[in-house]
Design an enzyme around this catalytic site. Structure first.
Site, mmCIF file in Angstrom:
data_model
loop_
_atom_site.group_PDB
_atom_site.id
_atom_site.type_symbol
_atom_site.label_atom_id
_atom_site.label_comp_id
_atom_site.label_asym_id
_atom_site.label_seq_id
_atom_site.Cartn_x
_atom_site.Cartn_y
_atom_site.Cartn_z
ATOM 1 N N ASN A 9 49.240 53.070 34.468
ATOM 2 C CA ASN A 9 48.366 52.335 35.382
ATOM 3 C C ASN A 9 49.278 51.601 36.371
ATOM 4 O OD1 ASN A 9 46.486 50.740 36.619
ATOM 5 N ND2 ASN A 9 45.595 49.920 34.720
ATOM 6 N N LYS A 16 51.885 49.521 34.249
ATOM 7 C CA LYS A 16 51.593 49.370 32.818
ATOM 8 C C LYS A 16 51.670 50.743 32.172
ATOM 9 C CE LYS A 16 48.280 45.702 33.626
ATOM 10 N NZ LYS A 16 46.873 45.511 33.914
ATOM 11 N N ARG A 90 46.171 56.592 36.092
ATOM 12 C CA ARG A 90 44.933 56.015 36.597
ATOM 13 C C ARG A 90 45.007 56.030 38.127
ATOM 14 N NH1 ARG A 90 42.625 49.910 35.632
ATOM 15 N NH2 ARG A 90 40.707 50.261 36.803
ATOM 16 N N HIS A 179 35.551 51.482 37.789
ATOM 17 C CA HIS A 179 35.572 51.190 36.338
ATOM 18 C C HIS A 179 35.024 52.372 35.526
ATOM 19 C CE1 HIS A 179 35.258 46.540 36.968
ATOM 20 N NE2 HIS A 179 36.511 46.888 36.773
ATOM 21 N N HIS A 207 30.799 45.863 32.249
ATOM 22 C CA HIS A 207 32.253 45.617 32.211
ATOM 23 C C HIS A 207 32.505 44.330 32.984
ATOM 24 C CE1 HIS A 207 36.594 46.885 32.290
ATOM 25 N NE2 HIS A 207 36.554 45.885 33.143
ATOM 26 N N LEU A 208 32.781 43.256 32.249
ATOM 27 C CA LEU A 208 32.920 41.944 32.877
ATOM 28 C C LEU A 208 34.345 41.435 32.696
ATOM 29 C CD1 LEU A 208 29.584 40.417 31.477
ATOM 30 C CD2 LEU A 208 29.912 41.780 33.553
ATOM 31 N N GLY A 209 35.125 41.506 33.769
ATOM 32 C CA GLY A 209 36.503 41.012 33.741
ATOM 33 C C GLY A 209 36.762 40.281 35.045
ATOM 34 N N GLY A 211 37.383 41.796 37.765
ATOM 35 C CA GLY A 211 36.422 42.595 38.517
ATOM 36 C C GLY A 211 35.322 42.955 37.534
ATOM 37 N N ARG A 240 35.528 37.790 44.126
ATOM 38 C CA ARG A 240 34.720 38.632 45.026
ATOM 39 C C ARG A 240 33.262 38.171 44.982
ATOM 40 N NH1 ARG A 240 36.727 44.201 42.376
ATOM 41 N NH2 ARG A 240 38.483 43.089 41.469
ATOM 42 N N ARG A 284 37.416 31.538 31.795
ATOM 43 C CA ARG A 284 37.700 30.501 30.780
ATOM 44 C C ARG A 284 37.833 29.125 31.407
ATOM 45 N NH1 ARG A 284 42.379 33.868 28.085
ATOM 46 N NH2 ARG A 284 42.382 34.388 30.282
ATOM 47 N N GLU A 333 33.867 40.869 26.222
ATOM 48 C CA GLU A 333 34.352 40.985 24.838
ATOM 49 C C GLU A 333 34.522 39.627 24.178
ATOM 50 O OE1 GLU A 333 37.999 43.297 25.022
ATOM 51 O OE2 GLU A 333 36.983 44.828 26.208
ATOM 52 N N ASN A 334 34.777 38.596 24.988
ATOM 53 C CA ASN A 334 35.195 37.314 24.404
ATOM 54 C C ASN A 334 34.249 36.138 24.587
ATOM 55 O OD1 ASN A 334 37.889 38.091 23.445
ATOM 56 N ND2 ASN A 334 38.242 38.501 25.616
ATOM 57 N N GLU A 381 40.961 51.767 28.357
ATOM 58 C CA GLU A 381 41.089 52.741 29.437
ATOM 59 C C GLU A 381 42.298 53.649 29.213
ATOM 60 O OE1 GLU A 381 40.546 49.284 31.969
ATOM 61 O OE2 GLU A 381 39.441 50.554 33.363
HETATM 62 P P1 ADP Z 1 40.891 42.611 34.525
HETATM 63 O O1 ADP Z 1 39.672 42.896 35.341
HETATM 64 O O2 ADP Z 1 41.998 41.989 35.309
HETATM 65 O O3 ADP Z 1 41.317 43.740 33.596
HETATM 66 P P2 ADP Z 1 40.081 41.305 32.038
HETATM 67 O O4 ADP Z 1 39.164 42.368 31.576
HETATM 68 O O5 ADP Z 1 41.340 41.055 31.278
HETATM 69 O O6 ADP Z 1 40.420 41.409 33.567
HETATM 70 O O7 ADP Z 1 39.220 39.937 32.057
HETATM 71 C C1 ADP Z 1 39.731 38.749 32.546
HETATM 72 C C2 ADP Z 1 38.632 37.684 32.456
HETATM 73 O O8 ADP Z 1 38.256 37.538 31.091
HETATM 74 C C3 ADP Z 1 39.084 36.329 32.951
HETATM 75 O O9 ADP Z 1 38.091 35.762 33.779
HETATM 76 C C4 ADP Z 1 39.201 35.521 31.665
HETATM 77 O O10 ADP Z 1 38.948 34.165 31.861
HETATM 78 C C5 ADP Z 1 38.148 36.157 30.805
HETATM 79 N N1 ADP Z 1 38.402 35.870 29.400
HETATM 80 C C6 ADP Z 1 39.408 36.314 28.620
HETATM 81 N N2 ADP Z 1 39.334 35.777 27.377
HETATM 82 C C7 ADP Z 1 38.240 34.954 27.374
HETATM 83 C C8 ADP Z 1 37.613 34.115 26.402
HETATM 84 N N3 ADP Z 1 38.096 33.993 25.163
HETATM 85 N N4 ADP Z 1 36.504 33.455 26.776
HETATM 86 C C9 ADP Z 1 36.001 33.566 28.013
HETATM 87 N N5 ADP Z 1 36.540 34.336 28.973
HETATM 88 C C10 ADP Z 1 37.640 35.032 28.672
#
Ligand code: ADP
Length: 392
Positions: A9, A16, A90, A179, A207-209, A211, A240, A284, A333-334, A381
């Site tokens: 990636n 990575k 990727r 994604h 998919h919540l990250g 992005g 965004r 977070r 996930e978290n 991925e």
């Molecule tokens: P990317 O899109 O860069 O791959 P990730 O899938 O790693 O991103 O997600 C990053 C997001 O996940 C950040 O906003 C981070 O704050 C959030 N996150 C990670 N761990 C936790 C947690 N334990 N609780 C809440 N949010 C989290």
């Protein structure tokens, strides 16, 4: 027979990697090179219980690849470069040319570079990574895995924007979606965990990250997704803005005399959770600020959930029902609070979150009476890339 497959990636300043043994899907080693182009680039590699870190100058991606391959030999992770049978890359944008992962030859590489007009920040660096590996490992099969290709199954009434048709024909302006590798992976994993064939399922993957995007998956095929022509569209993200009234752009161009580049930076880098909370783009941090009583942070979290809920409703309408809702990505996930806010008051649609299961981060977190399964699935991925190398 077991084979060693590398998943790559490559970003603008990072690379990575994960080396898999396939088809048994064991990770042999993984790591990354960050700050490529700097005197103090950062290399980390993990194998077995060993972790190794180093800082040194890395001028470009070619040097990064050379360093990675030397490290594999030096640490005796492989005995010869010939052991690496395939490398999966990727690639951000496959346009309409690539509706599946593809073996890379000279023509495919040229096409990937040509698609750089649609993804100027990503495809050119992806192509540099591909070239670097092709030179270093000429015997290994090179495969491109596109973020867009999973969504090529969307029908035209879904992927077209209601602009004059010629903009689609001449400029390729349409919804592509991103994604895809993650949406595909978690949908397969969810079907596996439900012991139900994908062809029998209607799924929504969130998919919540940093992005974020949602995808409606019917019979294993993407039928709608929230990102669009670019990864800016859809839900609110870290920096965004997601969907807004497009007229805001020409309005601001006139009122504040902003250039196209300035507007692009505004909607891509200064908006979203960061723009509303004024605290951070990191979920977070915004959660913590909200807990501490910061009202703008509280508002940002409400907006984040509200927009995702709107897409869930819309995709249930699109598919005529829903069997499982999937959460993935760093937030999905978290963050149990994000999942709870998103599922709030959706019982009418069969989505009923179980608080105890949600708080315990279980794989399935719906109430026993809930018609719709709610799954938390860690995305992978890199593994999907390695699987595609084997398949293609
Ligand atoms: P990317 O899109 O860069 O791959 P990730 O899938 O790693 O991103 O997600 C990053 C997001 O996940 C950040 O906003 C981070 O704050 C959030 N996150 C990670 N761990 C936790 C947690 N334990 N609780 C809440 N949010 C989290």
């Amino acid at each position: 027979m077991l084979q060693k497959i590398m998943a790559i990636n490559a970003g603008s300043s990072s690379l990575k990697f994960q080396l898999f043994s396939m088809p048994d899907e064991q990770v042999i080693t993984k790591g990354m090179i960050e700050r490529i182009g700097k005197q103090d680039a950062f290399f980390s590699i993990q194998y077995g219980k060993q972790k190794h870190r180093e800082t040194f100058a890395v001028e470009n991606h070619q040097q990064a690849v050379d360093h990675l391959l030397s490290a594999l030999l030096d640490h005796e992770i492989i005995k010869s470069l010939d052991e690496i049978a395939g490398v999966g890359h990727r690639v951000a944008h496959g346009g309409e040319a690539f509706s599946d992962s593809a073996c890379i030859d000279a023509a495919a590489l040229q096409q990937i570079e040509h698609l750089g007009t649609l993804a100027p920040l990503h495809n050119p660096v992806n192509a540099i990574g591909i070239r670097a590996f092709m030179e270093a490992l000429p015997h290994a099969k090179a495969v491109a895995v596109f973020d867009t290709s999973f969504h090529q199954t969307m029908p035209p009434e879904t992927f077209l924007y209601a602009l004059p048709y010629r903009y689609y024909q001449e400029q390729g302006i349409r919804r592509y979606g991103f994604h895809g590798t993650s949406h595909k992976y978690v949908s397969q994993k969810c079907a596996e965990k439900l012991s139900t064939p994908l062809s029998d399922l209607r799924l929504i993957s969130c998919h919540l990250g940093n992005g974020s995007s949602l995808c409606a998956i019917q019979h294993g095929r993407s039928v709608n997704t929230s990102m669009g022509f670019t990864p800016l569209a859809g839900v609110m993200m870290g920096t965004r803005c997601g969907d807004i009234d497009p007229s805001i752009m020409p309005y601001l161009a006139k009122q504040e005399n902003k250039s196209a580049d300035e507007l692009n930076a505004l909607i891509n880098n200064e908006s979203g959770l960061l723009g509303i909370s004024g605290v951070s783009n990191d979920y977070r941090d915004v959660e913590q600020a909200a807990k501490d009583g910061n009202e703008r942070a509280q508002l940002a979290l409400k907006m984040f959930a509200e927009r995702i809920r709107a897409f869930i409703g819309s995709y249930i309408a699109h598919m005529g029902g829903l069997d499982a809702l999937i959460f993935t990505g760093g937030i999905g996930e978290n963050s149990r609070t994000a999942r709870a806010a998103i599922c709030h008051a959706l019982e009418y649609l069969g989505i009923a979150l179980d608080e105890t299961r949600n708080n315990a981060n279980e794989t399935f977190i719906q109430q026993d009476s809930g018609q719709v399964k709610i799954a938390v699935i860690n995305t992978n991925e890199e593994l999907m890339i390695a699987r595609d190398v084997m398949r293609v």
